[in-house]
Every structure is written in C-alpha cells, then in structure tokens.
Scaffold this motif. Structure first.
Motif, PDB file in Angstrom:
ATOM      1  N   ILE A  19      -1.857   8.896   1.761  1.00  0.00           N
ATOM      2  CA  ILE A  19      -1.779   7.886   2.815  1.00  0.00           C
ATOM      3  C   ILE A  19      -2.540   6.637   2.416  1.00  0.00           C
ATOM      4  CG2 ILE A  19      -2.326   7.359   5.222  1.00  0.00           C
ATOM      5  CD1 ILE A  19      -1.988  10.317   5.861  1.00  0.00           C
ATOM      6  N   ASN A  20      -3.732   6.827   1.860  1.00  0.00           N
ATOM      7  CA  ASN A  20      -4.550   5.688   1.437  1.00  0.00           C
ATOM      8  C   ASN A  20      -3.782   4.811   0.456  1.00  0.00           C
ATOM      9  OD1 ASN A  20      -6.540   4.004   0.121  1.00  0.00           O
ATOM     10  ND2 ASN A  20      -8.125   5.370   0.900  1.00  0.00           N
ATOM     11  N   GLN A  21      -3.181   5.453  -0.549  1.00  0.00           N
ATOM     12  CA  GLN A  21      -2.476   4.683  -1.569  1.00  0.00           C
ATOM     13  C   GLN A  21      -1.205   4.043  -1.026  1.00  0.00           C
ATOM     14  OE1 GLN A  21      -4.079   4.253  -4.572  1.00  0.00           O
ATOM     15  NE2 GLN A  21      -2.591   2.569  -4.713  1.00  0.00           N
ATOM     16  N   ALA A  22      -0.513   4.739  -0.135  1.00  0.00           N
ATOM     17  CA  ALA A  22       0.714   4.180   0.441  1.00  0.00           C
ATOM     18  C   ALA A  22       0.408   2.933   1.273  1.00  0.00           C
ATOM     19  CB  ALA A  22       1.413   5.229   1.303  1.00  0.00           C
ATOM     20  N   VAL A  23      -0.652   3.001   2.086  1.00  0.00           N
ATOM     21  CA  VAL A  23      -1.056   1.839   2.889  1.00  0.00           C
ATOM     22  C   VAL A  23      -1.497   0.707   1.980  1.00  0.00           C
ATOM     23  CG1 VAL A  23      -2.748   0.995   4.556  1.00  0.00           C
ATOM     24  CG2 VAL A  23      -1.654   3.218   4.914  1.00  0.00           C
ATOM     25  N   THR A  24      -2.285   1.051   0.965  1.00  0.00           N
ATOM     26  CA  THR A  24      -2.782   0.043   0.019  1.00  0.00           C
ATOM     27  C   THR A  24      -1.626  -0.658  -0.688  1.00  0.00           C
ATOM     28  OG1 THR A  24      -4.880   1.186  -0.334  1.00  0.00           O
ATOM     29  CG2 THR A  24      -4.144  -0.301  -2.080  1.00  0.00           C
ATOM     30  N   ASP A  25      -0.679   0.123  -1.192  1.00  0.00           N
ATOM     31  CA  ASP A  25       0.458  -0.457  -1.910  1.00  0.00           C
ATOM     32  C   ASP A  25       1.284  -1.373  -1.008  1.00  0.00           C
ATOM     33  OD1 ASP A  25      -0.324   0.912  -4.164  1.00  0.00           O
ATOM     34  OD2 ASP A  25       1.171   2.509  -3.964  1.00  0.00           O
ATOM     35  N   ARG A  26       1.493  -0.942   0.246  1.00  0.00           N
ATOM     36  CA  ARG A  26       2.305  -1.747   1.156  1.00  0.00           C
ATOM     37  C   ARG A  26       1.604  -3.074   1.491  1.00  0.00           C
ATOM     38  NH1 ARG A  26       6.792  -0.689   4.340  1.00  0.00           N
ATOM     39  NH2 ARG A  26       7.446  -2.664   5.282  1.00  0.00           N
ATOM     40  N   LEU A  27       0.294  -3.008   1.749  1.00  0.00           N
ATOM     41  CA  LEU A  27      -0.444  -4.230   2.070  1.00  0.00           C
ATOM     42  C   LEU A  27      -0.538  -5.163   0.863  1.00  0.00           C
ATOM     43  CD1 LEU A  27      -3.288  -2.724   4.299  1.00  0.00           C
ATOM     44  CD2 LEU A  27      -1.388  -4.181   5.051  1.00  0.00           C
ATOM     45  N   ARG A  28      -0.731  -4.596  -0.321  1.00  0.00           N
ATOM     46  CA  ARG A  28      -0.756  -5.437  -1.524  1.00  0.00           C
ATOM     47  C   ARG A  28       0.604  -6.076  -1.756  1.00  0.00           C
ATOM     48  NH1 ARG A  28      -4.340  -1.359  -5.382  1.00  0.00           N
ATOM     49  NH2 ARG A  28      -6.393  -2.151  -4.732  1.00  0.00           N
ATOM     50  N   GLY A  29       1.668  -5.310  -1.494  1.00  0.00           N
ATOM     51  CA  GLY A  29       3.009  -5.859  -1.641  1.00  0.00           C
ATOM     52  C   GLY A  29       3.295  -6.979  -0.661  1.00  0.00           C
ATOM     53  N   THR A  30       2.561  -6.992   0.463  1.00  0.00           N
ATOM     54  CA  THR A  30       2.715  -8.049   1.460  1.00  0.00           C
ATOM     55  C   THR A  30       1.894  -9.277   1.104  1.00  0.00           C
ATOM     56  OG1 THR A  30       3.004  -6.287   3.085  1.00  0.00           O
ATOM     57  CG2 THR A  30       2.618  -8.469   3.967  1.00  0.00           C
ATOM     58  N   GLY A  31       1.009  -9.133   0.121  1.00  0.00           N
ATOM     59  CA  GLY A  31       0.237 -10.291  -0.335  1.00  0.00           C
ATOM     60  C   GLY A  31      -1.243 -10.244  -0.043  1.00  0.00           C
ATOM     61  N   TYR A  32      -1.733  -9.111   0.476  1.00  0.00           N
ATOM     62  CA  TYR A  32      -3.151  -9.000   0.793  1.00  0.00           C
ATOM     63  C   TYR A  32      -3.940  -8.484  -0.418  1.00  0.00           C
ATOM     64  CZ  TYR A  32      -1.705  -9.466   5.672  1.00  0.00           C
ATOM     65  OH  TYR A  32      -1.166  -9.921   6.845  1.00  0.00           O
ATOM     66  N   ASP A  33      -5.214  -8.831  -0.462  1.00  0.00           N
ATOM     67  CA  ASP A  33      -6.158  -8.279  -1.428  1.00  0.00           C
ATOM     68  C   ASP A  33      -6.760  -7.037  -0.782  1.00  0.00           C
ATOM     69  OD1 ASP A  33      -8.091  -7.778  -3.338  1.00  0.00           O
ATOM     70  OD2 ASP A  33      -9.432  -9.377  -2.660  1.00  0.00           O
ATOM     71  N   VAL A  34      -6.561  -5.858  -1.384  1.00  0.00           N
ATOM     72  CA  VAL A  34      -6.941  -4.601  -0.737  1.00  0.00           C
ATOM     73  C   VAL A  34      -7.993  -3.875  -1.560  1.00  0.00           C
ATOM     74  CG1 VAL A  34      -6.129  -2.411   0.216  1.00  0.00           C
ATOM     75  CG2 VAL A  34      -4.623  -4.409   0.235  1.00  0.00           C
ATOM     76  N   VAL A  35      -9.035  -3.394  -0.880  1.00  0.00           N
ATOM     77  CA  VAL A  35     -10.031  -2.501  -1.478  1.00  0.00           C
ATOM     78  C   VAL A  35      -9.989  -1.189  -0.709  1.00  0.00           C
ATOM     79  CG1 VAL A  35     -11.520  -4.296  -2.398  1.00  0.00           C
ATOM     80  CG2 VAL A  35     -11.850  -3.531  -0.044  1.00  0.00           C
ATOM     81  N   GLN A  36     -10.433  -0.101  -1.341  1.00  0.00           N
ATOM     82  CA  GLN A  36     -10.257   1.227  -0.782  1.00  0.00           C
ATOM     83  C   GLN A  36     -11.573   1.985  -0.646  1.00  0.00           C
ATOM     84  OE1 GLN A  36      -7.248   1.798  -4.053  1.00  0.00           O
ATOM     85  NE2 GLN A  36      -6.274   3.130  -2.535  1.00  0.00           N
ATOM     86  N   ALA A  37     -11.603   2.887   0.340  1.00  0.00           N
ATOM     87  CA  ALA A  37     -12.701   3.843   0.490  1.00  0.00           C
ATOM     88  C   ALA A  37     -12.110   5.119   1.058  1.00  0.00           C
ATOM     89  CB  ALA A  37     -13.783   3.292   1.400  1.00  0.00           C
ATOM     90  N   TRP A  38     -12.803   6.246   0.799  1.00  0.00           N
ATOM     91  CA  TRP A  38     -12.247   7.543   1.171  1.00  0.00           C
ATOM     92  C   TRP A  38     -13.160   8.373   2.069  1.00  0.00           C
ATOM     93  CZ3 TRP A  38     -11.558   4.982  -3.314  1.00  0.00           C
ATOM     94  CH2 TRP A  38     -10.230   4.782  -3.746  1.00  0.00           C
ATOM     95  N   ASP A  39     -14.351   7.862   2.386  1.00  0.00           N
ATOM     96  CA  ASP A  39     -15.258   8.587   3.282  1.00  0.00           C
ATOM     97  C   ASP A  39     -16.137   7.587   4.030  1.00  0.00           C
ATOM     98  OD1 ASP A  39     -17.368   7.812   1.511  1.00  0.00           O
ATOM     99  OD2 ASP A  39     -17.166   9.664   0.374  1.00  0.00           O
ATOM    100  N   GLY A  40     -16.915   8.098   4.993  1.00  0.00           N
ATOM    101  CA  GLY A  40     -17.728   7.225   5.820  1.00  0.00           C
ATOM    102  C   GLY A  40     -18.752   6.410   5.057  1.00  0.00           C
ATOM    103  N   PRO A  41     -19.630   7.049   4.263  1.00  0.00           N
ATOM    104  CA  PRO A  41     -20.628   6.284   3.520  1.00  0.00           C
ATOM    105  C   PRO A  41     -19.999   5.274   2.553  1.00  0.00           C
ATOM    106  CG  PRO A  41     -21.237   8.603   3.594  1.00  0.00           C
ATOM    107  CD  PRO A  41     -19.854   8.514   4.161  1.00  0.00           C
ATOM    108  N   GLY A  42     -18.912   5.680   1.892  1.00  0.00           N
ATOM    109  CA  GLY A  42     -18.243   4.768   0.969  1.00  0.00           C
ATOM    110  C   GLY A  42     -17.652   3.569   1.674  1.00  0.00           C
ATOM    111  N   ALA A  43     -17.177   3.776   2.912  1.00  0.00           N
ATOM    112  CA  ALA A  43     -16.611   2.675   3.680  1.00  0.00           C
ATOM    113  C   ALA A  43     -17.669   1.631   4.004  1.00  0.00           C
ATOM    114  CB  ALA A  43     -15.991   3.213   4.971  1.00  0.00           C
ATOM    115  N   VAL A  44     -18.845   2.093   4.432  1.00  0.00           N
ATOM    116  CA  VAL A  44     -19.924   1.163   4.765  1.00  0.00           C
ATOM    117  C   VAL A  44     -20.379   0.403   3.515  1.00  0.00           C
ATOM    118  CG1 VAL A  44     -22.284   0.993   5.645  1.00  0.00           C
ATOM    119  CG2 VAL A  44     -20.659   2.551   6.735  1.00  0.00           C
ATOM    120  N   GLU A  45     -20.459   1.101   2.380  1.00  0.00           N
ATOM    121  CA  GLU A  45     -20.856   0.453   1.128  1.00  0.00           C
ATOM    122  C   GLU A  45     -19.829  -0.594   0.696  1.00  0.00           C
ATOM    123  OE1 GLU A  45     -21.511   3.416  -1.839  1.00  0.00           O
ATOM    124  OE2 GLU A  45     -23.133   4.402  -0.716  1.00  0.00           O
TER     125      GLU A  45
END
Length: 234
Positions: A19-45
């Motif tokens: 799901i993370n990669q599918a959302v990322t790919d779709r948003l990047r394909g729309t022209g956004y700059d996308v960064v990813q995180a997979w857990d709570g602490p990583g998201a805050v960082e």
C-alpha cells in the motif's frame, strides 16, 4: 498536477509495503515529491527531517499509532493530515480529528479519490488566508471571540485550540452569523472541493468543533446544513 512550479512534498506513512509503495507511486506520478515512513517513530523523524506540506497517515502503525503521530507533528508545525483508517467508525474518526487530522479515507479506497483528497487539502491551505481576509480581523459573537489574522479563538475569555480545518470551518460560519450554510457549500469553501459529496466529513468536523466551542453555538438545520449562532451559547 500540483499547480506551483515547486512540487509539494508529501509524507506517506503506511506499514503495509504494498500500500505504501502504491500510494507513493501514484502521488509521484501526479507530480508530488514523496517521502516514506513505515512506523510511528519513523514518521515523526521523517516529518522533522523533510518538512512535508502534507501527511498521508495510516492509523494502525508499529511503534505508536497514527493518532500519536498526528498529535506529535501537529504540536510542532500544523500541517494537513489525511488519515487512512480500516474502520468507518465515527468514534475512531473523531479521535483522529481531535488530534489534528483534516480528512480521512476508509480502506479500501480508490487511488483517484486519495489524489483528489490530497489536492483538495492543499488547495484548502492555499485558500486559508483568503478565507480569513474576508472577515473582520477580530470578531465578537457573544462570548465567542475570533482573531482571524492570528488564527486564535477564545470562549468566555479562555483560549481554545482549534485544528487548521476547525478554524477554517469556524471562520466560514462566522462570516455570515445566523445564516444557514449547506454542507455542500461548507465542503466547497473550507475543503476547496466543489461538487463533492463530503457531508460526513463536514458533520464530523462540526461535531469536533462543537466539542471545543460549545454545542449550542452551531445550530443544525436538518436536511440543510449549519449556522453559527450570532449571540453565542444559548
């Protein structure tokens, strides 16, 4: 596509890799700059390191959940948050709105709708200053005081913390006190998405706003919409 020359940055927080990669790919394909995180602490960082313009945030995460992530990031720098939830449960939705989420999508969702929601939230940010400028800088409605320029609100001389969306909703209602505004009008004005059927989103945010400023201050006209009582609480 994002309207500005510089791509908006979006943080996608989702522990399911597919799901993370599918959302990322779709948003990047729309022209956004996308960064990813997979857990709570990583998201805050990642939020602190990359300073995104918007966060797509799953509720169920390892480490600590999306509600705690939202609480932590909003305490430092308010940012639009689109929450992804596996349950279309009003209690869960209100918890998310209470910690600063602006909108939500229930899984499973269509990628087209996610992209549309992201675009609408970013337009809402762009239009927030314009919406505030339509009102007097300071408004007094009974014992409800609104400083539109500073984006601050007081109830009975006690300051109340509103999320960005709650404040924009209040400003929209306060621009015409006593006038009933339809859910569709509020969704178009506050969320910047005319023609969309976001009535549940509006209803949930009105409920969260009432919990902070007083239930009697926002009047429901069943089957139509809402009005801000010009005289304050009944």
């Amino acid at each position: 596509m994002p309207v500005s020359g510089t791509a908006r940055r979006i943080l996608v927080v989702e522990d399911e890799p597919v799901i993370n990669q599918a959302v990322t790919d779709r948003l990047r394909g729309t022209g956004y700059d996308v960064v990813q995180a997979w857990d709570g602490p990583g998201a805050v960082e990642q939020f602190a390191a990359t300073e995104p313009d918007l966060v797509v945030l799953d509720v169920m995460l390892p480490g600590f959940d999306g509600h705690e992530v939202c609480r932590r990031i909003q305490s430092g720098r308010p940012v639009p948050v689109l929450m992804l939830t596996a349950r279309d449960d009003e209690a869960d939705i209100l918890v998310g709105l209470g910690v600063g989420a602006d909108d939500y999508l229930t899984k499973p969702f269509r990628m087209r709708e996610l992209v549309a929601r992201v675009g609408a939230l970013l337009r809402r940010v762009d239009r927030a200053a314009e919406l505030a400028n339509r009102t007097t800088t300071t408004m007094d409605l009974g014992d409800l005081r609104i400083d539109a320029a500073a984006r601050r609100v007081w109830v009975e001389q006690v300051e109340v913390h509103l999320t960005p969306t709650e404040f924009d909703l209040l400003i929209c209602l306060a621009a015409d006190p006593g006038v009933v505004l339809t859910r569709e009008h509020l969704y178009a004005e506050v969320w910047g998405w005319p023609g969309a059927s976001g009535t549940r989103t509006v209803d949930s945010h009105v409920k969260a706003l009432r919990a902070k400023i007083g239930a009697d201050r926002v009047r429901t006209v069943h089957g139509v919409g809402y009005a801000l009582e010009s005289g304050g609480a009944a």
